[in-house]
Motif scaffolding. Structure first.
Motif, mmCIF file in Angstrom:
data_model
loop_
_atom_site.group_PDB
_atom_site.id
_atom_site.type_symbol
_atom_site.label_atom_id
_atom_site.label_comp_id
_atom_site.label_asym_id
_atom_site.label_seq_id
_atom_site.Cartn_x
_atom_site.Cartn_y
_atom_site.Cartn_z
ATOM 1 N N SER A 268 -41.402 -23.203 19.501
ATOM 2 C CA SER A 268 -41.884 -22.229 18.506
ATOM 3 C C SER A 268 -41.933 -20.829 19.088
ATOM 4 O O SER A 268 -41.544 -19.850 18.422
ATOM 5 N N TYR A 269 -42.404 -20.716 20.318
ATOM 6 C CA TYR A 269 -42.516 -19.403 20.971
ATOM 7 C C TYR A 269 -41.145 -18.758 21.138
ATOM 8 O O TYR A 269 -40.917 -17.621 20.711
ATOM 9 N N PHE A 270 -40.208 -19.492 21.749
ATOM 10 C CA PHE A 270 -38.897 -18.895 22.020
ATOM 11 C C PHE A 270 -38.075 -18.723 20.741
ATOM 12 O O PHE A 270 -37.222 -17.833 20.676
ATOM 13 N N SER A 271 -38.324 -19.528 19.723
ATOM 14 C CA SER A 271 -37.642 -19.310 18.450
ATOM 15 C C SER A 271 -38.035 -17.970 17.850
ATOM 16 O O SER A 271 -37.214 -17.274 17.241
ATOM 17 N N HIS A 272 -39.320 -17.606 18.063
ATOM 18 C CA HIS A 272 -39.766 -16.319 17.538
ATOM 19 C C HIS A 272 -39.262 -15.156 18.379
ATOM 20 O O HIS A 272 -38.715 -14.186 17.833
ATOM 21 N N VAL A 273 -39.415 -15.247 19.685
ATOM 22 C CA VAL A 273 -39.050 -14.096 20.510
ATOM 23 C C VAL A 273 -37.548 -13.849 20.514
ATOM 24 O O VAL A 273 -37.098 -12.723 20.759
ATOM 25 N N TYR A 274 -36.746 -14.892 20.229
ATOM 26 C CA TYR A 274 -35.302 -14.708 20.151
ATOM 27 C C TYR A 274 -34.808 -14.566 18.707
ATOM 28 O O TYR A 274 -33.600 -14.611 18.442
ATOM 29 N N SER A 275 -35.778 -14.440 17.762
ATOM 30 C CA SER A 275 -35.449 -14.219 16.339
ATOM 31 C C SER A 275 -34.488 -15.271 15.800
ATOM 32 O O SER A 275 -33.504 -14.973 15.114
#
Length: 605
Positions: A268-275
């Motif tokens: 969830s975190y990296f999905s957000h930070v990498y858009s």
């Protein structure tokens, strides 16, 4: 046939090997946690699929992180709650056992119906998601998704029929490869976000609520709750652990919770930070892996993800037969489901689950998005009922530290009930209604099955001294299709048990009938041959009519129907012969005072 079975399933195991077939904590983590761990591959994507429909996507996407944290808080409560369930009910059974003993029979059956639906959907969803991971890496395979999914279910069915230890050895390696490959992906993405900060966005909190309705957030939360499916699996299968079973099960449960929470929050975190945004032809995990710019690691992640999704169905293959066996022991399901097979597993339950799951995959065309709306509803109903049952358990028991235990389960009950309410409200129109229909239907079937067993038990029960009936007169009927060695053997057997014998021949072709009548004078042993006319060329109907007529004429007599049969030397040769004897036996199975006996003549080749 036995040779083929031994090749596919393995040699039979003796009953005293049950204790040796249990699982260590490492193998149990792979066997019972694969469902929960695999859900991280699609749970974040399920949240994003909803949030991208918001009017203002930039305001909606940061909610991915907040929703994920909320779900992990719920996960913590469930882990604490199910640790207490394991302590209180070490014989397994999970929600069914807890609800039946604390909330009553009806609650137990509702929980059992929810569990069964959950396990069937777990297989279908996991296999479909695994196939989606394969088709993401190899798009040309997309038209064959149903075939790939059903083939995977077939492989899992055979592996589980081989027994716990064999399946544990098979599933352990892919599970741990998946865990370490996803953690490795996090390390790579974290390093990339530090070295190339301009390519990522690190804002995790929503700036405002404009364009993001509360209803949309609730739907996203309901979708994300699929990450919690499979959490109850360990509490259902405590008896599969090595000694000490309870301690090993509770330790494995904690490790499963830690790993699940870490992987889910990380994606969830990296999905957000990498858009990352969801795509029709590529999963979120696949898009994250592409940011590593390493083809070997990308395919390692895709293959391990596909494997863990395929193997996630194994949790159901372990727990479904156990719950079904408990229901069968209580006479709510057919008794065959309570029996262990050659490899000390509940083979009938495994085979039944495989067949039902393959049908479900075919019906929904192996599409994850069509199956997900039905998925989490049954799971959270089990969660809520189980926690409510545990609260009542502590209130009745009032043992050491019961206040703390009751508080933990109460919090778990409240949290999962709220989540269940949200899931029902949001998913009911999109397929959730099917689960709401199936649960009462299953409960009705459970009750009808038990009612049947109770009636049978009453009618077969012995009361008082046995009643001795006067010896009955036997009338023997021997249907013949010709005159051969098999018929002669049947006639000799008939003469050994009665003197009232009649042979029957069905007249279909008059020319052949005349020949049979002529030969009967020589080989018939003085037994009467009755010719039954059959103007419509039926073989069985005239015979059954004759037997019915004899039953009416001699209502006090026992009628024995002796069927001459020959047995071929090879099983496949039976295909070359008609199955009239089988049809006659089946038709007479429900006739009172009629006994059917087969006299077999064995052929050499």
């Amino acid at each position: 046939m036995f040779s083929i079975k031994r090749l596919l399933v393995g040699r039979p195991l003796s009953t005293d090997r049950v204790a040796h077939e249990r699982l260590s904590k490492k193998k149990a983590l792979a066997v019972f946690s694969s469902d929960a761990l695999s859900s991280v591959a699609y749970a974040t994507e399920a949240i994003l699929v909803v949030l991208v429909t918001a009017q203002n996507i930039n305001n909606a996407l940061p909610w991915t992180w907040i929703i994920s944290i909320t779900i992990c808080v719920l996960l913590t409560l469930l882990i604490l709650s199910y640790r207490q369930t394991i302590s209180a009910y070490p014989n397994g059974g999970g929600a069914y056992t807890v609800c039946k003993e604390n909330l009553g029979e009806n609650a137990g059956l509702v929980a059992a119906a929810s569990l069964i639906i959950d396990y069937i959907l777990t297989v279908a969803v996991s296999i479909a998601a695994g196939t989606a991971a394969v088709t993401s890496a190899f798009p040309n395979l997309n038209p064959h998704a149903v075939l790939i999914s059903n083939f995977a279910i077939l492989i899992l069915t055979f592996m589980n029929l081989r027994g716990l230890r064999d399946s544990g050895n098979f599933f352990a390696l892919p599970t741990y490869i998946f865990i370490f490959s996803i953690v490795g992906m996090f390390i790579g993405l974290g390093f990339s976000s530090i070295t190339h900060p301009t390519e990522v966005s690190v804002s995790l909190a929503p700036h405002n609520y404009q364009g993001v309705g509360i209803w949309l957030i609730l739907i996203a939360f309901a979708n994300g709750c699929t990450a919690l499916t499979g959490v109850e699996a360990i509490s259902n299968g405590v008896t599969a652990f090595e000694h000490p079973e309870q301690d090993n099960a509770k330790t494995t449960l904690v490790w499963m919770g830690l790993i699940l929470g870490t992987l889910f929050l990380g994606i969830s975190y990296f999905s957000h930070v990498y858009s990352i945004l969801p795509k029709d032809d590529e999963t979120v995990v696949s898009q994250l892996a592409r940011h590593l710019n390493n083809s070997f690691f990308y395919y390692l992640i895709q293959i391990s993800t596909a494997l863990i999704l395929f193997l996630a169905a194994n949790t159901s293959f372990n727990d479904f037969p156990r719950v079904a066996s408990l229901l069968a022991d209580d006479r709510y399901l057919p008794r065959q489901l309570a029996s262990r097979g050659d490899r000390l597993v509940f083979s009938n339950g495994i085979i039944g689950l495989g067949i039902i799951s393959m049908i479900l995959i075919w019906m929904f065309n192996s599409q994850v998005e069509l199956l997900l709306p039905m998925y989490a509803m049954g799971v959270f109903l089990c969660f809520s009922m189980s926690q409510a049952g545990m609260v009542k358990h502590w209130l009745k028991l009032r043992g050491p530290h019961w206040h703390w235990s009751a508080v933990v389960n109460s919090l778990g009950c409240v949290a999962t009930s709220i989540a269940l309410l949200v899931i029902v409200m949001t998913k009911f129109p999109h397929g959730g209604w099917i689960v709401c229909f199936l649960i009462p239907t299953f409960v009705f079937l459970f009750r009808r099955i038990r009612h049947h067993y109770v009636i049978v038990g009453r009618q077969l029960a012995l009361q008082g001294p046995p009643v001795l009936s006067p010896p009955a007169k036997h009338k023997v009927i021997v249907p013949v299709s010709g005159i051969h060695k098999g018929v002669i053997g049947a006639l000799n057997y008939a003469r050994s048990i009665s003197t009232d014998i009649v042979a029957c021949y069905i007249d279909i072709t008059p020319r052949i009938t005349e020949r049979i009548v002529g030969e009967w004078q020589r080989y018939g042993m003085g037994i009467e041959l009755k010719i039954l006319r059959s103007p419509y060329r039926s073989v069985t109907r005239p015979l059954l009519d004759f037997i019915n007529e004899e039953s009416c004429n001699f209502p006090e007599d026992m009628i024995t129907v002796i069927i001459p049969e020959f047995v071929t030397a090879r099983w496949w040769q039976n295909i070359l012969h008609n199955q009239t004897a089988f049809v006659i036996r089946a038709a007479l199975a429900f006739k009172r005072r009629v006994v059917v006996t087969s006299v077999r003549y064995h052929l050499n080749r």
